[in-house]
Scaffold this motif. Structure first.
Motif, PDB file in Angstrom:
ATOM      1  N   SER A  31      30.687  40.928  40.492  1.00  0.00           N
ATOM      2  CA  SER A  31      31.659  41.637  41.316  1.00  0.00           C
ATOM      3  C   SER A  31      31.400  43.125  41.121  1.00  0.00           C
ATOM      4  CB  SER A  31      33.093  41.260  40.932  1.00  0.00           C
ATOM      5  OG  SER A  31      33.365  41.568  39.584  1.00  0.00           O
ATOM      6  N   ARG A  34      33.989  48.711  41.153  1.00  0.00           N
ATOM      7  CA  ARG A  34      35.203  49.316  41.709  1.00  0.00           C
ATOM      8  C   ARG A  34      36.255  48.275  42.095  1.00  0.00           C
ATOM      9  NH1 ARG A  34      31.057  52.466  45.056  1.00  0.00           N
ATOM     10  NH2 ARG A  34      30.489  54.121  43.623  1.00  0.00           N
ATOM     11  N   ALA A  35      36.035  47.036  41.694  1.00  0.00           N
ATOM     12  CA  ALA A  35      36.938  45.949  42.091  1.00  0.00           C
ATOM     13  C   ALA A  35      38.276  45.991  41.357  1.00  0.00           C
ATOM     14  CB  ALA A  35      36.263  44.598  41.877  1.00  0.00           C
ATOM     15  N   GLY A  36      38.360  46.713  40.253  1.00  0.00           N
ATOM     16  CA  GLY A  36      39.620  46.779  39.523  1.00  0.00           C
ATOM     17  C   GLY A  36      39.433  46.560  38.038  1.00  0.00           C
ATOM     18  N   HIS A  37      40.401  45.890  37.434  1.00  0.00           N
ATOM     19  CA  HIS A  37      40.426  45.749  35.973  1.00  0.00           C
ATOM     20  C   HIS A  37      39.517  44.640  35.444  1.00  0.00           C
ATOM     21  CE1 HIS A  37      43.356  42.720  37.236  1.00  0.00           C
ATOM     22  NE2 HIS A  37      43.035  42.093  36.120  1.00  0.00           N
ATOM     23  N   ALA A  65      45.244  48.247  32.431  1.00  0.00           N
ATOM     24  CA  ALA A  65      45.802  48.058  33.769  1.00  0.00           C
ATOM     25  C   ALA A  65      47.155  47.374  33.632  1.00  0.00           C
ATOM     26  CB  ALA A  65      44.850  47.230  34.629  1.00  0.00           C
ATOM     27  N   TYR A  67      49.697  47.398  36.520  1.00  0.00           N
ATOM     28  CA  TYR A  67      50.424  47.253  37.770  1.00  0.00           C
ATOM     29  C   TYR A  67      49.787  46.178  38.620  1.00  0.00           C
ATOM     30  CZ  TYR A  67      52.620  48.154  42.215  1.00  0.00           C
ATOM     31  OH  TYR A  67      53.330  47.996  43.378  1.00  0.00           O
ATOM     32  N   VAL A  71      47.945  43.435  32.242  1.00  0.00           N
ATOM     33  CA  VAL A  71      46.815  42.516  32.210  1.00  0.00           C
ATOM     34  C   VAL A  71      46.816  41.697  30.926  1.00  0.00           C
ATOM     35  CG1 VAL A  71      44.288  42.430  32.133  1.00  0.00           C
ATOM     36  CG2 VAL A  71      45.436  43.993  33.688  1.00  0.00           C
ATOM     37  N   THR A 105      41.506  51.393  32.626  1.00  0.00           N
ATOM     38  CA  THR A 105      42.057  50.683  33.782  1.00  0.00           C
ATOM     39  C   THR A 105      40.989  50.288  34.791  1.00  0.00           C
ATOM     40  OG1 THR A 105      42.501  52.787  34.893  1.00  0.00           O
ATOM     41  CG2 THR A 105      44.304  51.831  33.586  1.00  0.00           C
ATOM     42  N   GLY A 106      39.754  50.715  34.578  1.00  0.00           N
ATOM     43  CA  GLY A 106      38.657  50.402  35.480  1.00  0.00           C
ATOM     44  C   GLY A 106      37.336  50.734  34.823  1.00  0.00           C
ATOM     45  N   GLY A 139      35.456  48.729  45.916  1.00  0.00           N
ATOM     46  CA  GLY A 139      36.446  49.800  45.889  1.00  0.00           C
ATOM     47  C   GLY A 139      37.210  49.895  47.191  1.00  0.00           C
ATOM     48  N   PRO A 140      38.156  50.808  47.239  1.00  0.00           N
ATOM     49  CA  PRO A 140      38.914  50.978  48.481  1.00  0.00           C
ATOM     50  C   PRO A 140      38.011  51.516  49.594  1.00  0.00           C
ATOM     51  CG  PRO A 140      39.505  52.651  46.852  1.00  0.00           C
ATOM     52  CD  PRO A 140      38.568  51.699  46.180  1.00  0.00           C
TER      53      PRO A 140
END
Length: 144
Positions: A31, A34-37, A65, A67, A71, A105-106, A139-140
């Protein structure tokens, strides 16, 4: 009402396959960073493509992380930060997968390489014997 995350199960590096400490190893992400935690990945001997040789599922988990929910629980977060402060990485099992618990967090490339170097030292290998194949997506979306 939210429930606390299940505790992580700590792993002993000596319980991992011997080849992680004796040869060239590649970690490949499945993955994007930038996918997250959580970055899903796997370890395999560098001389063998993953389809031809042994594989160890190995993910990266950013434990800070929080929110919409945390986690990990506070005890695992504390152990992660303590290990990192000592120059180590907290090795855990998450859903029966080797997971490197990492403060933050990332992820970015430098943090991934630092974590893999700490894993290499934990299994008695030189960090120079480890390499990484990173995916950048996840990522976004940005519009011009």
């Amino acid at each position: 009402m939210s429930t606390a995350p299940a505790p992580l199960r700590e792993l002993d590096p000596f319980d991992l396959p011997d080849w992680l400490g004796t040869g060239e190893v590649t970690w490949a992400s499945r993955s994007g960073l930038r996918a997250g935690h959580l970055v899903v990945g796997m370890l395999h001997p560098a001389a063998h493509p993953a389809a031809d040789g042994p594989v160890v599922d190995c993910d990266l988990l950013a434990v800070d992380a929080a929110y919409p929910v945390p986690v990990v629980g506070e005890p695992d977060r504390t152990r992660t930060h303590q290990a990192w402060h000592r120059g180590e990485v907290y090795l855990v099992a998450r859903e029966d997968r080797l997971t490197l618990a990492i403060p933050g967090t990332g992820f970015d490339a430098d943090l991934v390489l630092d974590a893999l170097g700490r894993l290499a030292r934990a299994v008695g290998a030189s960090p120079e014997r480890y390499s990484a194949c990173l995916r950048l997506g996840g990522g976004p979306r940005r519009t011009p």
